[in-house]
Design a protein around this motif. Structure first.
Motif, PDB file in Angstrom:
ATOM      1  N   GLY A  40      62.534  42.671  44.639  1.00  0.00           N
ATOM      2  CA  GLY A  40      62.112  43.991  44.183  1.00  0.00           C
ATOM      3  C   GLY A  40      62.968  45.130  44.704  1.00  0.00           C
ATOM      4  O   GLY A  40      63.045  46.195  44.087  1.00  0.00           O
ATOM      5  N   PHE A  41      63.645  44.908  45.809  1.00  0.00           N
ATOM      6  CA  PHE A  41      64.490  45.951  46.384  1.00  0.00           C
ATOM      7  C   PHE A  41      65.609  46.372  45.429  1.00  0.00           C
ATOM      8  O   PHE A  41      66.057  47.521  45.465  1.00  0.00           O
ATOM      9  N   VAL A  42      66.064  45.469  44.564  1.00  0.00           N
ATOM     10  CA  VAL A  42      67.136  45.800  43.617  1.00  0.00           C
ATOM     11  C   VAL A  42      66.681  46.945  42.704  1.00  0.00           C
ATOM     12  O   VAL A  42      67.433  47.887  42.450  1.00  0.00           O
ATOM     13  N   GLY A  43      65.437  46.884  42.231  1.00  0.00           N
ATOM     14  CA  GLY A  43      64.899  47.966  41.416  1.00  0.00           C
ATOM     15  C   GLY A  43      64.832  49.277  42.176  1.00  0.00           C
ATOM     16  O   GLY A  43      65.139  50.342  41.634  1.00  0.00           O
ATOM     17  N   SER A  44      64.465  49.212  43.443  1.00  0.00           N
ATOM     18  CA  SER A  44      64.401  50.423  44.273  1.00  0.00           C
ATOM     19  C   SER A  44      65.783  51.039  44.449  1.00  0.00           C
ATOM     20  O   SER A  44      65.950  52.257  44.366  1.00  0.00           O
ATOM     21  N   VAL A  45      66.778  50.199  44.690  1.00  0.00           N
ATOM     22  CA  VAL A  45      68.158  50.678  44.844  1.00  0.00           C
ATOM     23  C   VAL A  45      68.622  51.348  43.551  1.00  0.00           C
ATOM     24  O   VAL A  45      69.197  52.445  43.572  1.00  0.00           O
ATOM     25  N   LEU A  46      68.365  50.697  42.419  1.00  0.00           N
ATOM     26  CA  LEU A  46      68.783  51.259  41.128  1.00  0.00           C
ATOM     27  C   LEU A  46      68.064  52.569  40.824  1.00  0.00           C
ATOM     28  O   LEU A  46      68.686  53.511  40.316  1.00  0.00           O
ATOM     29  N   LEU A  47      66.781  52.635  41.119  1.00  0.00           N
ATOM     30  CA  LEU A  47      66.037  53.884  40.893  1.00  0.00           C
ATOM     31  C   LEU A  47      66.645  55.027  41.698  1.00  0.00           C
ATOM     32  O   LEU A  47      66.856  56.122  41.176  1.00  0.00           O
ATOM     33  N   GLY A  48      66.909  54.784  42.967  1.00  0.00           N
ATOM     34  CA  GLY A  48      67.487  55.827  43.810  1.00  0.00           C
ATOM     35  C   GLY A  48      68.889  56.211  43.381  1.00  0.00           C
ATOM     36  O   GLY A  48      69.227  57.399  43.302  1.00  0.00           O
ATOM     37  N   TYR A  49      69.716  55.228  43.090  1.00  0.00           N
ATOM     38  CA  TYR A  49      71.119  55.473  42.722  1.00  0.00           C
ATOM     39  C   TYR A  49      71.240  56.193  41.380  1.00  0.00           C
ATOM     40  O   TYR A  49      72.019  57.129  41.240  1.00  0.00           O
ATOM     41  N   LEU A  50      70.471  55.759  40.390  1.00  0.00           N
ATOM     42  CA  LEU A  50      70.610  56.310  39.042  1.00  0.00           C
ATOM     43  C   LEU A  50      69.821  57.593  38.812  1.00  0.00           C
ATOM     44  O   LEU A  50      70.223  58.429  38.002  1.00  0.00           O
ATOM     45  N   PHE A  51      68.694  57.754  39.514  1.00  0.00           N
ATOM     46  CA  PHE A  51      67.806  58.880  39.201  1.00  0.00           C
ATOM     47  C   PHE A  51      67.570  59.845  40.348  1.00  0.00           C
ATOM     48  O   PHE A  51      66.909  60.861  40.177  1.00  0.00           O
ATOM     49  N   GLY A  52      68.070  59.531  41.523  1.00  0.00           N
ATOM     50  CA  GLY A  52      67.900  60.433  42.647  1.00  0.00           C
ATOM     51  C   GLY A  52      66.596  60.204  43.374  1.00  0.00           C
ATOM     52  O   GLY A  52      65.769  59.382  42.978  1.00  0.00           O
ATOM     53  N   PRO A  53      66.394  60.951  44.447  1.00  0.00           N
ATOM     54  CA  PRO A  53      65.236  60.691  45.309  1.00  0.00           C
ATOM     55  C   PRO A  53      63.888  60.969  44.646  1.00  0.00           C
ATOM     56  O   PRO A  53      62.948  60.197  44.821  1.00  0.00           O
ATOM     57  N   TRP A  54      63.781  62.026  43.880  1.00  0.00           N
ATOM     58  CA  TRP A  54      62.461  62.416  43.366  1.00  0.00           C
ATOM     59  C   TRP A  54      62.056  61.587  42.159  1.00  0.00           C
ATOM     60  O   TRP A  54      60.938  61.070  42.113  1.00  0.00           O
ATOM     61  N   TRP A  55      62.931  61.460  41.179  1.00  0.00           N
ATOM     62  CA  TRP A  55      62.626  60.612  40.031  1.00  0.00           C
ATOM     63  C   TRP A  55      62.569  59.155  40.453  1.00  0.00           C
ATOM     64  O   TRP A  55      61.780  58.367  39.928  1.00  0.00           O
ATOM     65  N   GLY A  56      63.407  58.758  41.405  1.00  0.00           N
ATOM     66  CA  GLY A  56      63.365  57.399  41.926  1.00  0.00           C
ATOM     67  C   GLY A  56      62.027  57.096  42.582  1.00  0.00           C
ATOM     68  O   GLY A  56      61.440  56.035  42.372  1.00  0.00           O
ATOM     69  N   ALA A  57      61.544  58.035  43.392  1.00  0.00           N
ATOM     70  CA  ALA A  57      60.243  57.862  44.045  1.00  0.00           C
ATOM     71  C   ALA A  57      59.126  57.773  43.007  1.00  0.00           C
ATOM     72  O   ALA A  57      58.230  56.926  43.122  1.00  0.00           O
ATOM     73  N   LEU A  58      59.189  58.616  41.995  1.00  0.00           N
ATOM     74  CA  LEU A  58      58.189  58.574  40.926  1.00  0.00           C
ATOM     75  C   LEU A  58      58.229  57.208  40.233  1.00  0.00           C
ATOM     76  O   LEU A  58      57.187  56.586  40.003  1.00  0.00           O
ATOM     77  N   GLY A  59      59.431  56.733  39.921  1.00  0.00           N
ATOM     78  CA  GLY A  59      59.571  55.415  39.296  1.00  0.00           C
ATOM     79  C   GLY A  59      59.044  54.303  40.189  1.00  0.00           C
ATOM     80  O   GLY A  59      58.403  53.361  39.711  1.00  0.00           O
ATOM     81  N   GLY A  60      59.298  54.401  41.486  1.00  0.00           N
ATOM     82  CA  GLY A  60      58.778  53.406  42.425  1.00  0.00           C
ATOM     83  C   GLY A  60      57.258  53.396  42.451  1.00  0.00           C
ATOM     84  O   GLY A  60      56.633  52.330  42.463  1.00  0.00           O
ATOM     85  N   GLY A  61      56.654  54.579  42.449  1.00  0.00           N
ATOM     86  CA  GLY A  61      55.195  54.668  42.433  1.00  0.00           C
ATOM     87  C   GLY A  61      54.602  54.115  41.145  1.00  0.00           C
ATOM     88  O   GLY A  61      53.623  53.361  41.169  1.00  0.00           O
ATOM     89  N   VAL A  62      55.218  54.471  40.021  1.00  0.00           N
ATOM     90  CA  VAL A  62      54.748  53.963  38.724  1.00  0.00           C
ATOM     91  C   VAL A  62      54.869  52.439  38.683  1.00  0.00           C
ATOM     92  O   VAL A  62      53.958  51.749  38.208  1.00  0.00           O
TER      93      VAL A  62
END
Length: 173
Positions: A40-62
């Protein structure tokens, strides 16, 4: 650079795809609840890298909420793990978003996620849920966290280099 509605829609669709990838990869785990190892960490890395901290965090929560709704959780839903799912992409985004892919960035980001999220937050949530002694949990989970982050760093670096190369050729992101 000005973003068009089409570009924003494309990014929103990509965000949904990465959230789905995070959910699917998160299902591939081994080990008991208190020391699980997964992808699952791969998705977290991609969320942060592609969308930044705030959208990445939102994506992680969703991703955590959707995964909980679809698959359920052993031990039931716990909001702490949703916060954990948000913290990982947030930290990755702070270090990796709109930055060249450098090994040192991946190492620092993975180290911070390991210490703050995996050892700190997750160990605390497990302690609260199961009333297990925190020091013992930390010792058990710490052993895992001496090994697993090295694998995560290597995989993250390779995935990010591949994504960066694709983006250079096709200008997708």
């Amino acid at each position: 650079m000005k973003r068009t509605t089409q570009t924003e829609l494309r990014r929103l669709i990509l965000l949904g795809l990465i959230v789905a990838i995070k959910i699917v990869l998160g299902r591939f785990t081994v080990g008991p609840t208190y020391v699980q190892v997964g992808l699952g960490f791969v998705g977290s890395v991609l969320l942060g890298y592609l969308f930044g901290p705030w959208w990445g965090a939102l994506g992680g929560g969703v991703s955590d909420l959707v995964a909980s709704a679809i698959f359920g959780n052993s031990g039931g839903f716990f909001i702490g793990f949703t916060l954990t799912a948000m913290a990982g992409p947030l930290l990755y985004g702070l270090l990796l978003y709109r930055q060249p892919v450098k090994l040192w960035r991946v190492v620092v980001a993975t180290f911070l996620v390991t210490v703050i999220v995996n050892l700190g937050m997750n160990t605390w949530w497990i302690h609260l849920m199961y009333h297990a002694p925190f020091a013992q949990l930390l010792a058990i989970r710490g052993t895992k966290e001496l090994i697993v982050p090295w694998i995560q760093m290597a995989m993250s670096y390779l995935v990010l280099k591949l994504i960066a190369r694709v983006n250079e050729q096709r200008h997708i992101f």
